[in-house]
Design a protein around this motif. Sequence first.
Motif, PDB file in Angstrom:
ATOM      1  N   ARG A 140     -40.069   6.005  -5.906  1.00 23.89           N
ATOM      2  CA  ARG A 140     -38.514   5.308  -5.758  1.00 23.89           C
ATOM      3  C   ARG A 140     -37.544   6.795  -6.076  1.00 23.89           C
ATOM      4  NH1 ARG A 140     -35.238   0.643  -4.831  1.00 23.89           N
ATOM      5  NH2 ARG A 140     -37.118  -0.199  -4.171  1.00 23.89           N
ATOM      6  N   ILE A 141     -36.634   6.899  -4.866  1.00 20.44           N
ATOM      7  CA  ILE A 141     -35.740   8.012  -5.405  1.00 20.44           C
ATOM      8  C   ILE A 141     -34.394   7.302  -4.979  1.00 20.44           C
ATOM      9  CG2 ILE A 141     -37.271  10.026  -5.188  1.00 20.44           C
ATOM     10  CD1 ILE A 141     -35.897  10.316  -2.377  1.00 20.44           C
ATOM     11  N   ARG A 142     -33.388   7.899  -5.609  1.00 19.03           N
ATOM     12  CA  ARG A 142     -31.975   7.289  -5.622  1.00 19.03           C
ATOM     13  C   ARG A 142     -31.016   8.613  -5.236  1.00 19.03           C
ATOM     14  NH1 ARG A 142     -34.007   3.241  -8.704  1.00 19.03           N
ATOM     15  NH2 ARG A 142     -33.165   1.189  -8.291  1.00 19.03           N
ATOM     16  N   PHE A 143     -30.075   8.390  -4.418  1.00 17.39           N
ATOM     17  CA  PHE A 143     -29.242   9.624  -4.061  1.00 17.39           C
ATOM     18  C   PHE A 143     -28.176   9.052  -3.319  1.00 17.39           C
ATOM     19  CE2 PHE A 143     -32.585   8.690  -0.899  1.00 17.39           C
ATOM     20  CZ  PHE A 143     -31.913   8.949   0.427  1.00 17.39           C
ATOM     21  N   THR A 144     -27.049   9.721  -3.070  1.00 15.52           N
ATOM     22  CA  THR A 144     -26.188   9.609  -2.420  1.00 15.52           C
ATOM     23  C   THR A 144     -26.050  10.598  -0.879  1.00 15.52           C
ATOM     24  OG1 THR A 144     -24.758   8.904  -4.323  1.00 15.52           O
ATOM     25  CG2 THR A 144     -23.614   9.467  -2.359  1.00 15.52           C
TER      26      THR A 144
ATOM     27  N   ARG B 160     -24.630   5.459  -1.005  1.00 17.87           N
ATOM     28  CA  ARG B 160     -25.527   5.509  -1.825  1.00 17.87           C
ATOM     29  C   ARG B 160     -27.009   4.941  -1.416  1.00 17.87           C
ATOM     30  NH1 ARG B 160     -24.330   5.050  -7.942  1.00 17.87           N
ATOM     31  NH2 ARG B 160     -26.243   3.677  -7.913  1.00 17.87           N
ATOM     32  N   LYS B 161     -27.978   5.599  -1.644  1.00 10.75           N
ATOM     33  CA  LYS B 161     -29.286   4.975  -0.803  1.00 10.75           C
ATOM     34  C   LYS B 161     -30.536   5.033  -1.850  1.00 10.75           C
ATOM     35  CE  LYS B 161     -27.747   4.739   3.425  1.00 10.75           C
ATOM     36  NZ  LYS B 161     -27.520   3.736   3.977  1.00 10.75           N
ATOM     37  N   ALA B 162     -31.603   4.376  -1.614  1.00  6.70           N
ATOM     38  CA  ALA B 162     -32.613   4.360  -2.365  1.00  6.70           C
ATOM     39  C   ALA B 162     -33.792   4.386  -1.343  1.00  6.70           C
ATOM     40  CB  ALA B 162     -32.757   3.063  -3.206  1.00  6.70           C
TER      41      ALA B 162
ATOM     42  N   GLU C  44     -38.397   4.932  -0.824  1.00  2.21           N
ATOM     43  CA  GLU C  44     -39.647   4.928  -1.376  1.00  2.21           C
ATOM     44  C   GLU C  44     -40.348   6.108  -0.441  1.00  2.21           C
ATOM     45  OE1 GLU C  44     -41.650   3.154  -3.722  1.00  2.21           O
ATOM     46  OE2 GLU C  44     -39.767   1.758  -4.281  1.00  2.21           O
TER      47      GLU C  44
ATOM     48  N   ASP D 206     -33.626  13.506  -5.958  1.00  2.00           N
ATOM     49  CA  ASP D 206     -33.561  12.150  -6.580  1.00  2.00           C
ATOM     50  C   ASP D 206     -32.088  12.260  -7.556  1.00  2.00           C
ATOM     51  OD1 ASP D 206     -33.531   9.518  -7.814  1.00  2.00           O
ATOM     52  OD2 ASP D 206     -35.256  10.278  -8.944  1.00  2.00           O
ATOM     53  N   GLY D 207     -31.202  11.344  -7.589  1.00  4.37           N
ATOM     54  CA  GLY D 207     -30.016  11.606  -8.349  1.00  4.37           C
ATOM     55  C   GLY D 207     -29.178  12.592  -7.857  1.00  4.37           C
TER      56      GLY D 207
ATOM     57  N   GLU E 296     -26.226  14.510  -4.731  1.00  6.60           N
ATOM     58  CA  GLU E 296     -25.406  14.179  -3.576  1.00  6.60           C
ATOM     59  C   GLU E 296     -25.982  15.175  -2.328  1.00  6.60           C
ATOM     60  OE1 GLU E 296     -20.791  13.788  -2.384  1.00  6.60           O
ATOM     61  OE2 GLU E 296     -21.414  13.704  -4.676  1.00  6.60           O
TER      62      GLU E 296
END
Length: 191
Positions: free
Chosen positions: A20-24, A29-31, A33, A85-86, A88
């Motif tokens: 799972r990654i989160r980014f902008t 903002r998105k997540a 898999e 991940d993390g 922008e």
Amino acid sequence: MTTVYDDLGDQVASDVPMRRIRFTINGARKAAEVEPRLLLAHLIRQGLGLTGTHMGCDTTNCGACTVLVDGRAIKSCTMLAVQADGHEITTVEGLATASELHPLQEGFKQEHGLQCGFCTPGMMLAAKALLAANPDPTEEDVRWALSGNLCRCTGYQNIVKSVLWAAAKLRSEQAGDQPEPGPAGEPAQEA
């Protein structure tokens, strides 16, 4: 998002490692898999449907896949999605607002900086990174900043002119469209 797995025989799909990654991206903002080996370009194009990021060579030679990651021009065909991940990300879709083009997009239109358009998104994002670092570039600065982006249609002259046009417009906007001072610092007369 459609996920395709390698055929692993009797191993079940749930055994395929996912992260799972989160980014902008373009301010949203998105997540996601993702498989650890998924390229950022594929996440952007197939996973997010942002097809302005083009795939040309898959080797970082052409620059058609250039995006901004934390403001730096990155070739997304050789960056893994998990590395975002993390961070922008900005794609060409993130340049314009709902009501107006970004000065780079305007410049490419005004100065005829594109022909087929395949390289244009990568060129614009490489130029955006340049203008963020150097708002008043020389022609040589622009050529150097775009040297990692190939165009097979043009002689690059109009692309360079487009970036210089955008730089001048951005500087003008930054200055608040104030008339330039005349001799000895006197305000210029308006016509």
